[in-house]
Design a protein around this motif. Structure first.
Motif, short mmCIF file in Angstrom:
data_model
loop_
_atom_site.label_atom_id
_atom_site.label_comp_id
_atom_site.label_asym_id
_atom_site.label_seq_id
_atom_site.Cartn_x
_atom_site.Cartn_y
_atom_site.Cartn_z
N TRP A 20 0.85 -1.20 0.00
CA TRP A 20 0.00 0.00 0.00
C TRP A 20 0.88 1.25 0.00
CZ3 TRP A 20 -4.73 1.67 -0.84
CH2 TRP A 20 -5.21 2.82 -0.24
N ALA A 21 1.93 1.25 0.83
CA ALA A 21 2.82 2.41 0.93
C ALA A 21 3.57 2.64 -0.38
CB ALA A 21 3.80 2.23 2.08
N VAL A 57 9.09 3.35 -9.93
CA VAL A 57 9.11 2.20 -9.03
C VAL A 57 10.52 1.91 -8.54
CG1 VAL A 57 9.27 0.50 -10.93
CG2 VAL A 57 8.33 -0.18 -8.71
N GLY A 58 11.52 2.10 -9.40
CA GLY A 58 12.90 1.90 -8.99
C GLY A 58 13.34 2.87 -7.91
N GLU A 59 12.83 4.10 -7.99
CA GLU A 59 13.16 5.10 -6.97
C GLU A 59 12.55 4.73 -5.62
OE1 GLU A 59 13.37 8.94 -10.03
OE2 GLU A 59 11.56 8.53 -8.88
N ALA A 60 11.32 4.22 -5.66
CA ALA A 60 10.63 3.87 -4.42
C ALA A 60 11.34 2.72 -3.70
CB ALA A 60 9.18 3.49 -4.71
N VAL A 61 11.70 1.66 -4.45
CA VAL A 61 12.33 0.51 -3.79
C VAL A 61 13.78 0.80 -3.42
CG1 VAL A 61 10.77 -1.12 -4.92
CG2 VAL A 61 12.99 -0.60 -5.97
N ARG A 114 16.11 15.04 -6.04
CA ARG A 114 15.05 16.05 -6.07
C ARG A 114 14.24 15.94 -4.78
NH1 ARG A 114 13.06 11.74 -9.06
NH2 ARG A 114 10.85 11.22 -8.81
N ILE A 115 13.53 16.98 -4.46
CA ILE A 115 12.70 17.03 -3.27
C ILE A 115 11.23 16.99 -3.70
CG2 ILE A 115 12.11 18.30 -1.18
CD1 ILE A 115 14.97 17.27 -1.23
N VAL A 116 10.49 16.03 -3.16
CA VAL A 116 9.06 15.92 -3.49
C VAL A 116 8.25 16.06 -2.20
CG1 VAL A 116 9.49 14.45 -5.49
CG2 VAL A 116 9.03 13.40 -3.27
N PRO A 117 7.10 16.73 -2.30
CA PRO A 117 6.24 16.84 -1.11
C PRO A 117 5.57 15.51 -0.80
CG PRO A 117 5.17 17.83 -3.02
CD PRO A 117 6.54 17.44 -3.47
N LEU A 118 5.32 15.25 0.48
CA LEU A 118 4.65 14.03 0.91
C LEU A 118 3.25 14.39 1.41
CD1 LEU A 118 7.14 11.78 2.93
CD2 LEU A 118 6.12 11.34 0.69
N LEU A 119 2.24 13.87 0.75
CA LEU A 119 0.88 14.05 1.23
C LEU A 119 0.72 13.32 2.56
CD1 LEU A 119 -1.07 13.40 -2.09
CD2 LEU A 119 -0.71 15.60 -0.98
N PRO A 120 -0.14 13.81 3.43
CA PRO A 120 -0.33 13.14 4.73
C PRO A 120 -0.67 11.64 4.59
CG PRO A 120 -1.42 15.28 4.74
CD PRO A 120 -0.94 15.05 3.33
N GLN A 121 -1.51 11.31 3.57
CA GLN A 121 -1.90 9.90 3.39
C GLN A 121 -0.69 9.04 3.03
OE1 GLN A 121 -3.22 12.60 1.98
NE2 GLN A 121 -5.42 12.37 1.57
N VAL A 122 0.21 9.58 2.22
CA VAL A 122 1.41 8.83 1.84
C VAL A 122 2.33 8.66 3.03
CG1 VAL A 122 3.39 8.76 0.28
CG2 VAL A 122 1.21 9.70 -0.54
N ARG A 123 2.51 9.74 3.77
CA ARG A 123 3.37 9.68 4.95
C ARG A 123 2.83 8.67 5.97
NH1 ARG A 123 3.62 14.75 5.64
NH2 ARG A 123 2.03 15.02 7.23
N GLU A 124 1.53 8.69 6.21
CA GLU A 124 0.92 7.76 7.16
C GLU A 124 1.08 6.31 6.70
OE1 GLU A 124 -3.07 9.14 7.35
OE2 GLU A 124 -2.51 11.04 8.32
N ALA A 125 0.98 6.08 5.39
CA ALA A 125 1.12 4.72 4.87
C ALA A 125 2.54 4.19 5.09
CB ALA A 125 0.77 4.69 3.39
N ILE A 126 3.54 5.04 4.84
CA ILE A 126 4.93 4.62 5.04
C ILE A 126 5.20 4.37 6.53
CG2 ILE A 126 7.35 5.28 4.77
CD1 ILE A 126 6.49 7.00 2.37
N GLU A 127 4.70 5.24 7.37
CA GLU A 127 4.91 5.09 8.81
C GLU A 127 4.24 3.83 9.34
OE1 GLU A 127 3.41 8.83 10.10
OE2 GLU A 127 5.36 9.85 9.95
N TYR A 176 3.69 1.09 7.62
CA TYR A 176 4.52 -0.04 7.17
C TYR A 176 5.75 -0.18 8.07
CZ TYR A 176 8.69 -1.84 4.97
OH TYR A 176 9.90 -2.48 4.77
N ALA A 177 6.46 0.91 8.31
CA ALA A 177 7.68 0.85 9.11
C ALA A 177 7.41 0.32 10.52
CB ALA A 177 8.32 2.24 9.19
#
Length: 296
Positions: free
Chosen positions: A139-140, A152-156, A179-192, A194-195
């Motif tokens: 999901w994250a 996808v390569g950047e994400a993994v 590069r610097i990309v903004p993180l939407l709250p939903q994306v940040r919550e999904a990564i957190e 998972y971690a």
């Protein structure tokens, strides 16, 4: 057992016996309850396991038509049907589910994946995962592709050094350009989320996203999971992990994003690479026009 109890029993089965994630349990249990309530009105009697065993294709078509009337798109309708199959098999036994083809999405020239399709795809991939932490991981990852425009390569390739997360994320792309990309709250919550669930140590210099055995997650695993989900949902072959990045760009452009800003977000070396999205967005608008305008 009343409809609420039957739906709750299905949710308990998914959590206990199938080891599905909390997200999947909530979604599938909600679908089961919606189906039971619809059938109660449709049949004029309270559905139970005995009555569900006599479910017909016509009953299912009526339910899907009802859901379509509530604004359900093709991808979400296919996913809803998948949840219904699981529920009917649980409540009435294998073989009770009548044969019914899911909705299909027209194939054609490349187009951005709709928000409905993107979310349904990510949810289906997560629901197919063998363990709750793998579901959280998938999901994250897919939210990163659609919500932040990563390849996808950047994400993994992200390392755990990105933790704890802030409002932006430093991404290393092609030619080792950061590069610097903004993180939407939903994306940040999904990564957190998972971690927090990952059973493997996440040292700062190690991979953030891990495979089932603890090694770095590979892009091939993500692509394979998306292939499986798009088949189950009846989505076109264009629905790939990279298509989620295309959709991120196209949807931003459609909402007035500046081409130069979009170039920076995507990590394109030249503006010409970003300009392809102006053509894609125009083609998408023409599709909407042809489908909606009575004289088109």
């Amino acid at each position: 057992m009343d409809e609420t109890g039957l739906a709750a029993a299905f949710g308990q089965h998914l959590a206990r016996d199938r080891r599905r994630s909390a997200h999947t349990v909530r979604a599938y249990q909600a679908t089961a309850l919606r189906l039971l309530r619809f059938l109660g009105g449709h049949w004029g009697e309270t559905p139970d396991a005995r009555r569900l065993a006599k479910l017909t294709s016509a009953d299912l078509r009526a339910y899907l038509a009802h859901r379509r009337g509530q604004g359900l798109g093709n991808a979400s309708a296919a996913r809803e049907l998948s949840a219904v199959r699981g529920f009917v098999a649980f409540a009435a036994g294998e073989g009770a589910m009548p044969r019914l083809k899911g909705p299909r999405v027209k194939k054609g020239v490349p187009r951005p994946v709709s928000p409905d399709e993107a979310v349904a795809l990510a949810e289906d991939v997560a629901e197919a995962a063998a363990e709750p932490w793998l579901a959280a991981r998938d999901w994250a990852v897919l939210l990163l592709l659609y919500g932040a425009g990563l390849r996808v390569g950047e994400a993994v390739s992200l390392t755990a050094s990105v933790l704890p997360l802030g409002e932006t994320l430093a991404v290393t792309g092609k030619r080792d350009k950061t590069r610097i990309v903004p993180l939407l709250p939903q994306v940040r919550e999904a990564i957190e989320a998972y971690a927090a669930q990952c059973p493997w140590p996440l040292p700062r210099n190690g991979a953030l996203f891990r495979g089932a055995r603890g090694g770095p997650l590979s892009a091939a695993i993500v692509r394979r999971a998306v292939r499986g989900a798009r088949g189950r949902l009846g989505l076109a072959e264009r629905t790939t992990p990279h298509a989620l990045r295309h959709s991120f760009a196209t949807h931003l452009l459609g909402r007035g994003a500046d081409l130069r800003a979009l170039q920076e977000l995507l990590g394109h070396a030249s503006l010409s690479s970003t300009q392809i999205y102006t053509a894609v967005d125009a083609a998408h608008l023409m599709d909407v026009y042809r489908n909606a305008h009575p004289r088109a």
